[in-house]
Design an enzyme around this catalytic site. Sequence first.
Site, PDB file in Angstrom:
ATOM      1  N   LYS A  78       0.823  -1.219   0.000  1.00 58.45           N
ATOM      2  CA  LYS A  78       0.000   0.000   0.000  1.00 58.45           C
ATOM      3  C   LYS A  78       0.855   1.266   0.000  1.00 58.45           C
ATOM      4  CE  LYS A  78      -3.944  -1.999   2.419  1.00 58.45           C
ATOM      5  NZ  LYS A  78      -5.257  -1.708   1.833  1.00 58.45           N
TER       6      LYS A  78
ATOM      7  N   THR B 156      -4.019   0.940  -1.999  1.00 54.82           N
ATOM      8  CA  THR B 156      -4.669   2.224  -2.147  1.00 54.82           C
ATOM      9  C   THR B 156      -4.076   3.246  -1.170  1.00 54.82           C
ATOM     10  OG1 THR B 156      -6.751   1.238  -2.858  1.00 54.82           O
ATOM     11  CG2 THR B 156      -6.891   3.451  -1.951  1.00 54.82           C
TER      12      THR B 156
ATOM     13  N   ASN C 181     -10.991  -9.500   4.105  1.00 54.08           N
ATOM     14  CA  ASN C 181     -10.364  -8.327   4.700  1.00 54.08           C
ATOM     15  C   ASN C 181     -11.357  -7.187   4.821  1.00 54.08           C
ATOM     16  OD1 ASN C 181      -9.495  -5.665   3.163  1.00 54.08           O
ATOM     17  ND2 ASN C 181      -9.605  -7.280   1.612  1.00 54.08           N
TER      18      ASN C 181
ATOM     19  N   PHE D  32      -8.600   0.908   3.876  1.00 49.90           N
ATOM     20  CA  PHE D  32      -7.592   1.855   3.369  1.00 49.90           C
ATOM     21  C   PHE D  32      -6.632   2.326   4.463  1.00 49.90           C
ATOM     22  CE2 PHE D  32     -10.561   3.561  -0.263  1.00 49.90           C
ATOM     23  CZ  PHE D  32     -10.400   2.371  -0.920  1.00 49.90           C
TER      24      PHE D  32
ATOM     25  N   ASN E 290      -2.823   3.198  -7.044  1.00 54.43           N
ATOM     26  CA  ASN E 290      -4.256   3.054  -6.788  1.00 54.43           C
ATOM     27  C   ASN E 290      -4.656   4.056  -5.703  1.00 54.43           C
ATOM     28  OD1 ASN E 290      -6.584   1.961  -5.303  1.00 54.43           O
ATOM     29  ND2 ASN E 290      -6.372   0.148  -6.594  1.00 54.43           N
TER      30      ASN E 290
ATOM     31  N   ASN F 100      -9.974   3.796  -7.376  1.00 53.44           N
ATOM     32  CA  ASN F 100     -10.626   2.689  -6.669  1.00 53.44           C
ATOM     33  C   ASN F 100     -11.972   3.148  -6.110  1.00 53.44           C
ATOM     34  OD1 ASN F 100     -11.369   0.521  -5.169  1.00 53.44           O
ATOM     35  ND2 ASN F 100      -9.663   0.628  -3.713  1.00 53.44           N
TER      36      ASN F 100
ATOM     37  N   SER G 192     -13.830  -0.743  -3.243  1.00 52.99           N
ATOM     38  CA  SER G 192     -13.531  -1.414  -1.978  1.00 52.99           C
ATOM     39  C   SER G 192     -14.811  -1.450  -1.145  1.00 52.99           C
ATOM     40  CB  SER G 192     -12.440  -0.654  -1.216  1.00 52.99           C
ATOM     41  OG  SER G 192     -12.415  -1.140   0.113  1.00 52.99           O
TER      42      SER G 192
ATOM     43  N   ASN H 279     -14.928  -1.825   2.007  1.00 46.42           N
ATOM     44  CA  ASN H 279     -14.632  -1.542   3.417  1.00 46.42           C
ATOM     45  C   ASN H 279     -14.583  -0.065   3.789  1.00 46.42           C
ATOM     46  OD1 ASN H 279     -14.305  -4.364   3.860  1.00 46.42           O
ATOM     47  ND2 ASN H 279     -12.356  -4.204   2.773  1.00 46.42           N
ATOM     48  N   THR H 280     -14.925   0.793   2.832  1.00 46.39           N
ATOM     49  CA  THR H 280     -15.063   2.230   3.115  1.00 46.39           C
ATOM     50  C   THR H 280     -16.530   2.548   2.868  1.00 46.39           C
ATOM     51  OG1 THR H 280     -12.792   2.725   2.510  1.00 46.39           O
ATOM     52  CG2 THR H 280     -14.353   4.552   2.358  1.00 46.39           C
TER      53      THR H 280
ATOM     54  N   LYS I 160     -11.242   0.794 -11.132  1.00 48.55           N
ATOM     55  CA  LYS I 160     -11.349  -0.564 -10.563  1.00 48.55           C
ATOM     56  C   LYS I 160     -12.769  -0.801 -10.062  1.00 48.55           C
ATOM     57  CE  LYS I 160      -9.078  -3.827  -7.480  1.00 48.55           C
ATOM     58  NZ  LYS I 160      -7.885  -4.093  -6.695  1.00 48.55           N
TER      59      LYS I 160
ATOM     60  N   ASN J 180     -12.394  -6.058  -7.719  1.00 49.67           N
ATOM     61  CA  ASN J 180     -12.034  -5.962  -6.305  1.00 49.67           C
ATOM     62  C   ASN J 180     -12.617  -7.188  -5.578  1.00 49.67           C
ATOM     63  OD1 ASN J 180     -11.240  -4.775  -3.780  1.00 49.67           O
ATOM     64  ND2 ASN J 180     -11.381  -2.788  -4.793  1.00 49.67           N
ATOM     65  N   THR J 181     -12.627  -7.178  -4.261  1.00 50.88           N
ATOM     66  CA  THR J 181     -13.144  -8.307  -3.475  1.00 50.88           C
ATOM     67  C   THR J 181     -14.682  -8.315  -3.514  1.00 50.88           C
ATOM     68  OG1 THR J 181     -13.074  -6.900  -1.515  1.00 50.88           O
ATOM     69  CG2 THR J 181     -11.182  -8.315  -1.900  1.00 50.88           C
TER      70      THR J 181
ATOM     71  N   GLY K 248      -9.409 -14.429  -3.313  1.00 50.63           N
ATOM     72  CA  GLY K 248      -8.874 -15.790  -3.428  1.00 50.63           C
ATOM     73  C   GLY K 248      -9.798 -16.693  -4.218  1.00 50.63           C
TER      74      GLY K 248
ATOM     75  N   GLY L 287      -8.684 -14.274  -7.642  1.00 51.62           N
ATOM     76  CA  GLY L 287      -8.582 -15.728  -7.492  1.00 51.62           C
ATOM     77  C   GLY L 287      -7.547 -16.409  -8.373  1.00 51.62           C
TER      78      GLY L 287
HETATM   79  C1  LIG Z   1      -5.629  -7.750   2.486  1.00 49.67           C
HETATM   80  C2  LIG Z   1      -6.110  -7.147   1.211  1.00 49.67           C
HETATM   81  C3  LIG Z   1      -6.023  -5.776   1.023  1.00 49.67           C
HETATM   82  C4  LIG Z   1      -6.470  -5.197  -0.167  1.00 49.67           C
HETATM   83  N1  LIG Z   1      -6.352  -3.852  -0.324  1.00 49.67           N
HETATM   84  C5  LIG Z   1      -6.761  -3.282  -1.491  1.00 49.67           C
HETATM   85  C6  LIG Z   1      -6.623  -1.901  -1.696  1.00 49.67           C
HETATM   86  O1  LIG Z   1      -6.089  -1.173  -0.857  1.00 49.67           O
HETATM   87  N2  LIG Z   1      -7.080  -1.381  -2.869  1.00 49.67           N
HETATM   88  C7  LIG Z   1      -7.662  -2.160  -3.852  1.00 49.67           C
HETATM   89  O2  LIG Z   1      -8.036  -1.642  -4.901  1.00 49.67           O
HETATM   90  N3  LIG Z   1      -7.777  -3.500  -3.678  1.00 49.67           N
HETATM   91  C8  LIG Z   1      -7.353  -4.063  -2.533  1.00 49.67           C
HETATM   92  N4  LIG Z   1      -7.473  -5.412  -2.358  1.00 49.67           N
HETATM   93  C9  LIG Z   1      -8.115  -6.209  -3.430  1.00 49.67           C
HETATM   94  C10 LIG Z   1      -7.082  -6.816  -4.366  1.00 49.67           C
HETATM   95  O3  LIG Z   1      -6.344  -5.834  -5.047  1.00 49.67           O
HETATM   96  C11 LIG Z   1      -7.759  -7.729  -5.410  1.00 49.67           C
HETATM   97  O4  LIG Z   1      -8.598  -6.932  -6.218  1.00 49.67           O
HETATM   98  C12 LIG Z   1      -8.587  -8.825  -4.757  1.00 49.67           C
HETATM   99  O5  LIG Z   1      -7.970  -9.324  -3.605  1.00 49.67           O
HETATM  100  C13 LIG Z   1      -8.811  -9.993  -5.707  1.00 49.67           C
HETATM  101  O6  LIG Z   1      -7.588 -10.597  -6.086  1.00 49.67           O
HETATM  102  P1  LIG Z   1      -6.994 -11.935  -5.400  1.00 49.67           P
HETATM  103  O7  LIG Z   1      -8.106 -12.951  -5.371  1.00 49.67           O
HETATM  104  O8  LIG Z   1      -5.826 -12.320  -6.249  1.00 49.67           O
HETATM  105  O9  LIG Z   1      -6.605 -11.542  -4.025  1.00 49.67           O
HETATM  106  C14 LIG Z   1      -7.029  -6.019  -1.178  1.00 49.67           C
HETATM  107  C15 LIG Z   1      -7.097  -7.401  -0.994  1.00 49.67           C
HETATM  108  C16 LIG Z   1      -6.645  -7.965   0.168  1.00 49.67           C
HETATM  109  C17 LIG Z   1      -6.718  -9.463   0.337  1.00 49.67           C
END
Ligand SMILES: Cc1cc2nc3c(=O)[nH]c(=O)nc-3n(C[C@H](O)[C@H](O)[C@H](O)COP(=O)(O)O)c2cc1C
Length: 336
Positions: free
Chosen positions: A66, A86, A111, A115, A139, A172, A175, A177-178, A217, A246-247, A268, A297
């Site tokens: 980050k 981010t 998670n 941010f 980002n 971004n 997310s 979580n904001t 994103k 994103n997640t 994942g 994933g």
């Molecule tokens: C612990 C953690 C923190 C993350 N922080 C950010 C972030 O700050 N900004 C963002 O755009 N995505 C963030 N992501 C999302 C990842 O960039 C990615 O889009 C998401 O995890 C899917 O990819 P993966 O399955 O390979 O992890 C975060 C993911 C994880 C697991």
Amino acid sequence: MIYYLIRKILFLIEPEIAHILILKFFSLKYIQNIIYFFLKPLPQKKIKCMGLVFDNVLGTAAGIDKNGEYIDIMSKLGFGFLELGTVTPLPQYGNPKPRLFRLVSEEAIINKMGFNNLGIDNLIKNIKKSKFKGIIGVNIGKNKNTSIENSINDYLICIEKIYCYASYITINISSPNTVNLRNLQYGIIFDQLLKKVKKTQKIMHKKYLKYVPIAIKISPDLSIKELIRISKKLIEHNIDAVIATNTTIDYSVIPDIKKNLKKGGISGLPLQRKSTNIIFILSKILKNRIPIIGVGGINSLYSAQEKIKAGATLIQVYSGLIFHGPSIIRKIIKKI
Ligand SMILES: Cc1cc2nc3c(=O)[nH]c(=O)nc-3n(C[C@H](O)[C@H](O)[C@H](O)COP(=O)(O)O)c2cc1C
């Protein structure tokens, strides 16, 4: 093989501390020397996207580094590009701990970091200190205390500050979580955001005589109708790329998930199919007018190939690195 042994110990440690420990471990000079001694150079697989030349298709996803503290070591692991952040205009702590959870048997991470970062000025210092000459994406997001109505300003502040130092900039708005961040993906505010971002990019382009592409994103939890509307706007505003995804907060991707874990974004393996599906739909709508950066994933060569087959030009990884270690980088790059 060695990583799976290290992983046994790492997974006994609280996830956020383990994350820092492993990055610090790979930053040790003698560990780096051992790695370089054994690693054979990777084949040259340059690829053009957004008008930039990437060393290869695989980059780090946002969230791994980050604050840009590990730029040199991450680049040497073989990644074709790095996405930092981010970051927000001001430093902030993020959500209270615990905010990071591993579900080992599901190969998933949950998670709700929110941010946590040291702010854009600190990131700039770290980029300036690094020796890496490759592609650095940055980002950016909004501070927790900035209302959604004023949030566009946070993005513009970040663009102006980082413009000189980034190869591309990611907005971004996905997310989970904001609070209310994902609302920026909809309606008039999305339109205003894209318009103002492009206007600032134009001003900066003139000022620095350098064109820095802008990527958006998006979330994996969008309907087809919403993807069509978003794509239309991305084309209308000449956005340079879209990062999917994103997640997810669709907890049905993990059957039998415990109630107390339904709080953050899932990444994942459980996200893999969902994000590939979004990339596939986007590519059908966008028809190559805007490149797609695929993430979600990726945990093997096969899953990386699936993302490319679905329509991604570049790909990124985060959770796969935690579960399989840095060897997956080379496995993917060598054969893709
Ligand atoms: C612990 C953690 C923190 C993350 N922080 C950010 C972030 O700050 N900004 C963002 O755009 N995505 C963030 N992501 C999302 C990842 O960039 C990615 O889009 C998401 O995890 C899917 O990819 P993966 O399955 O390979 O992890 C975060 C993911 C994880 C697991």
